[in-house]
Design an enzyme around this catalytic site. Sequence first.
Site, short mmCIF file in Angstrom:
data_model
loop_
_atom_site.label_atom_id
_atom_site.label_comp_id
_atom_site.label_asym_id
_atom_site.label_seq_id
_atom_site.Cartn_x
_atom_site.Cartn_y
_atom_site.Cartn_z
N ASN A 32 -23.29 -3.94 -14.23
CA ASN A 32 -22.88 -3.19 -15.42
C ASN A 32 -21.75 -2.21 -15.10
OD1 ASN A 32 -23.41 -2.33 -18.28
ND2 ASN A 32 -23.79 -0.38 -17.23
N THR A 33 -21.85 -1.55 -13.96
CA THR A 33 -20.82 -0.57 -13.59
C THR A 33 -19.50 -1.25 -13.25
OG1 THR A 33 -22.50 0.95 -12.78
CG2 THR A 33 -20.27 1.30 -11.98
N ASP A 83 -6.73 -5.16 -4.94
CA ASP A 83 -7.71 -5.11 -3.84
C ASP A 83 -8.73 -3.99 -4.12
OD1 ASP A 83 -9.00 -5.21 -1.41
OD2 ASP A 83 -7.24 -4.65 -0.21
N ILE A 102 -23.38 -2.09 -9.11
CA ILE A 102 -24.18 -3.02 -9.92
C ILE A 102 -23.29 -3.66 -11.00
CG2 ILE A 102 -26.35 -1.79 -9.54
CD1 ILE A 102 -25.98 -0.58 -12.40
N ASP A 141 0.83 -1.21 0.00
CA ASP A 141 0.00 0.00 0.00
C ASP A 141 0.86 1.25 0.00
OD1 ASP A 141 -2.05 -1.83 0.10
OD2 ASP A 141 -2.41 -1.57 2.24
N LYS A 175 -12.07 -4.07 -4.26
CA LYS A 175 -13.32 -4.08 -3.47
C LYS A 175 -14.49 -3.46 -4.24
CE LYS A 175 -11.24 -4.04 1.16
NZ LYS A 175 -9.83 -3.73 0.87
O1 S5P Z 1 -11.03 -6.76 6.17
C1 S5P Z 1 -10.10 -6.28 5.52
C2 S5P Z 1 -9.98 -6.48 4.14
C3 S5P Z 1 -8.87 -5.99 3.48
S1 S5P Z 1 -8.68 -6.43 1.82
N1 S5P Z 1 -9.11 -5.59 6.16
C4 S5P Z 1 -8.02 -5.09 5.50
O2 S5P Z 1 -7.16 -4.49 6.16
N2 S5P Z 1 -7.89 -5.25 4.14
C5 S5P Z 1 -6.74 -4.70 3.40
O3 S5P Z 1 -5.57 -5.37 3.86
C6 S5P Z 1 -6.49 -3.21 3.57
O4 S5P Z 1 -7.10 -2.48 2.53
C7 S5P Z 1 -4.98 -3.12 3.49
O5 S5P Z 1 -4.57 -2.98 2.14
C8 S5P Z 1 -4.48 -4.45 4.00
C9 S5P Z 1 -4.02 -4.46 5.43
O6 S5P Z 1 -2.88 -3.65 5.60
P1 S5P Z 1 -2.08 -3.58 6.98
O7 S5P Z 1 -1.05 -2.55 6.72
O8 S5P Z 1 -3.03 -3.17 8.06
O9 S5P Z 1 -1.49 -4.96 7.21
#
Ligand code: S5P
Length: 263
Positions: free
Chosen positions: A100-101, A92, A98, A39, A94
């Site tokens: 189509n979008t 990731d 809908i 990230d 997420k």
């Molecule tokens: O429930 C979730 C789902 C996801 S995909 N909790 C999360 O933290 N994530 C993702 O996992 C979040 O968007 C981030 O990219 C990563 C966790 O990062 P960390 O630095 O806290 O380990």
Amino acid sequence: AVYPRVSYEARRPRFTNAVATQLLDLIIAKQSNLCVSADLTKAADVLQLADQVGPYICMLKTHADIIEDFDAKFVEALQKLAEKHRFMIFEDRKFADIGNTVQHQYAHGVHKIADWSHIVNAHTLPGEGIISGLKAVGLPKQRALLLLAQMSSAGTLFTEAYTQQTVVLADKHPDFVIGFIAQRALPSPAGNDYLVLTPGVGLDDKGDGLGQQYRTPHDVLVKDGCDVIIVGRGIYKPGRDPVAEAKRYQKAGWDAYLASLAA
Ligand code: S5P
């Protein structure tokens, strides 16, 4: 154990989706159930981290929309690293709209995610159409989907019923849905096998002050029967050595897997 562990090898033939079998092959060959969450907001930093941790991971998770200088060159370089070190790419994204979008969000726009990401994820809140829409784009390109069945953060609005309904939706598309983002193993009423990828994993921190909650690889793999640990800041937080931490989490994840097999 509450969740009886079946080995990655024994589960491999249960999957029809090529991404799932490829992922299991990588996990077994590299003895790694570690997914690093990169990230970072500069393309060069994501690529540097991917090159550093690549040997120790089965998967790299991205957030393409936080990368300030995202472009086709970045994608090409990331794909090269994925081949060099043999890891899968998981954007990731997420999705939560809908059918189509989400098709457009998956295939088009700046990121063209379907062209480079082996795996994406989606919320099931909109209903089955989100899966059908993504599948129409992704399956011909040999991609795979994870559904968000639970989250790691404090006070999530996910309920047990929502989690169970998410599994039922997965059971309608086991050719494309290979698993869940969740905090524990989620048996399928239809008898399908699913991979559970679990974020909110850390060995040194308990939280981040913004609701994130960390548990150990042992907690999620042995106690709760998950399959892949997702680790972000535990590995790249300033002051940490990403190579040393990736090795440490790889070992912790693999030791926990072996312990769960013996349990
Ligand atoms: O429930 C979730 C789902 C996801 S995909 N909790 C999360 O933290 N994530 C993702 O996992 C979040 O968007 C981030 O990219 C990563 C966790 O990062 P960390 O630095 O806290 O380990």
